[in-house]
Motif scaffolding. Structure first.
Motif, short mmCIF file in Angstrom:
data_model
loop_
_atom_site.label_atom_id
_atom_site.label_comp_id
_atom_site.label_asym_id
_atom_site.label_seq_id
_atom_site.Cartn_x
_atom_site.Cartn_y
_atom_site.Cartn_z
N UNK A 115 0.80 -1.21 0.00
CA UNK A 115 0.00 0.00 0.00
C UNK A 115 0.83 1.25 0.00
N UNK A 116 0.94 1.88 1.19
CA UNK A 116 1.65 3.14 1.33
C UNK A 116 3.07 2.96 1.86
N UNK A 117 3.40 1.78 2.37
CA UNK A 117 4.73 1.53 2.91
C UNK A 117 5.25 0.20 2.38
N UNK A 118 6.58 0.08 2.33
CA UNK A 118 7.20 -1.15 1.88
C UNK A 118 8.11 -1.72 2.94
N UNK A 119 8.50 -2.98 2.77
CA UNK A 119 9.34 -3.65 3.76
C UNK A 119 10.44 -4.45 3.06
N UNK A 131 10.15 1.29 4.08
CA UNK A 131 10.08 2.55 3.33
C UNK A 131 8.77 3.23 3.70
N UNK A 132 8.87 4.44 4.20
CA UNK A 132 7.71 5.21 4.64
C UNK A 132 7.26 6.12 3.50
N UNK A 169 3.84 2.20 12.62
CA UNK A 169 2.77 2.98 11.99
C UNK A 169 3.35 4.35 11.66
N UNK A 170 3.64 4.64 10.40
CA UNK A 170 4.33 5.89 10.05
C UNK A 170 3.52 7.14 10.33
N UNK A 171 2.20 7.03 10.45
CA UNK A 171 1.39 8.20 10.75
C UNK A 171 1.38 8.53 12.24
N UNK A 172 1.79 7.55 13.07
CA UNK A 172 1.77 7.76 14.52
C UNK A 172 3.16 8.05 15.07
N UNK A 173 4.17 7.24 14.66
CA UNK A 173 5.48 7.35 15.28
C UNK A 173 6.59 7.06 14.28
#
Length: 277
Positions: A115-119, A131-132, A169-173
């Protein structure tokens, strides 16, 4: 679907079509080479032994690379892939239209994006990087060690081992960001959201020259508050916040013009944006 792909014979020509932009792009591959291709939401790729092509259907742009990247690195809103010959990892976000690279001599084992991030994992899951796509950055998620499994969602990652669970969670921390040093801002700013118009998510950036309590609110054209994205004290720095077009109760809002307003001490500013559902 808003995307279409077709491979022509015998010319070995690949055709991308994006309904988002009503645009057709043609890419030529060398005759007789095997070409693998796939679509995920507004993103698509094609690859052969000769080259790889990433197509962003949201703006109709494509990018060519001289190496073959992992097909599992294609997400709906971002993509990750590793150039192992040159020890460079790439992350691409449809939100910012930017590539973010990470130079590393680590040997990638697993490369995936949904989706919005990769690993990307090292030696199964002895190390794990994300990847954020919200913040254009690479993040080292966990300390080196023996981990049991990893689970990648559209916006979150979970890594488990026998005694604990790590969550990202890139939107939180969005901590431990691997990036260049950043210069602190000299003044308060609120930048125009991007993309604009947007559907369903847009990015809002602002800067604080000093520590202050910040609120960032969304209003409809009647002046009614729709959502509150930020309401906390923050240190000086540059920030990004994403709005997904929902209200305070998580319900989708209607298409139309909205205002986003920041308040930080005596600084107050508002800008318009257009949501197209």
């Amino acid at each position: 679907s808003h995307m279409y792909m077709h491979r022509g014979y015998p010319e070995n020509e690949l055709i991308f079509y994006s309904a988002y932009q009503d645009k057709i792009v043609k890419i030529d591959f060398t005759d007789d080479l095997s070409v693998d291709y796939s679509i995920r939401d507004g993103m698509a790729y094609a690859r052969s032994d000769e080259k790889s092509v990433l197509f962003d259907g949201f703006d109709g742009q494509y990018y060519e690379f001289d190496f073959e990247f992992d097909k599992y690195g294609l997400g709906a809103r971002s993509a990750v892939f590793c150039d192992t010959a040159n020890d460079i990892w790439y992350g691409y976000s449809t939100l910012t239209k930017d590539f973010t690279t990470l130079a590393t001599d680590e040997n990638p084992y697993y490369c995936r994006d949904t989706g919005y991030i990769g690993m990307v994992t090292i030696d199964y899951i002895s190390k794990c990087f994300a990847y954020n796509g919200f913040g254009d950055s690479w993040v080292e998620l966990i300390p080196e060690g023996n981990h049991v499994s990893g689970l990648l969602g559209k916006k979150t990652i979970l890594i488990t081992r026998s005694d604990r669970v790590y969550a990202f969670d890139p939107e939180v921390n969005p901590t431990n960001i691997v990036s260049n040093d950043r210069v602190l801002p000299e003044k308060y700013t609120l930048k125009q959201n991007y993309p604009n118009p947007f559907n369903p998510t847009t990015r809002i950036r602002f800067s604080l020259p000093s520590k202050n309590h910040v609120t960032l609110s969304i209003y409809n054209i009647l002046g009614q508050k729709i959502n509150l994205l930020v309401n906390e004290e923050k240190p000086s720095g540059n920030y990004s916040v994403f709005w997904d077009g929902t209200d305070l109760n998580g319900r989708p809002t209607a298409s139309g013009i909205y205002l986003y307003q920041i308040k930080a001490g005596d600084f107050v500013e508002a800008k318009k944006m257009l949501l197209l559902q």
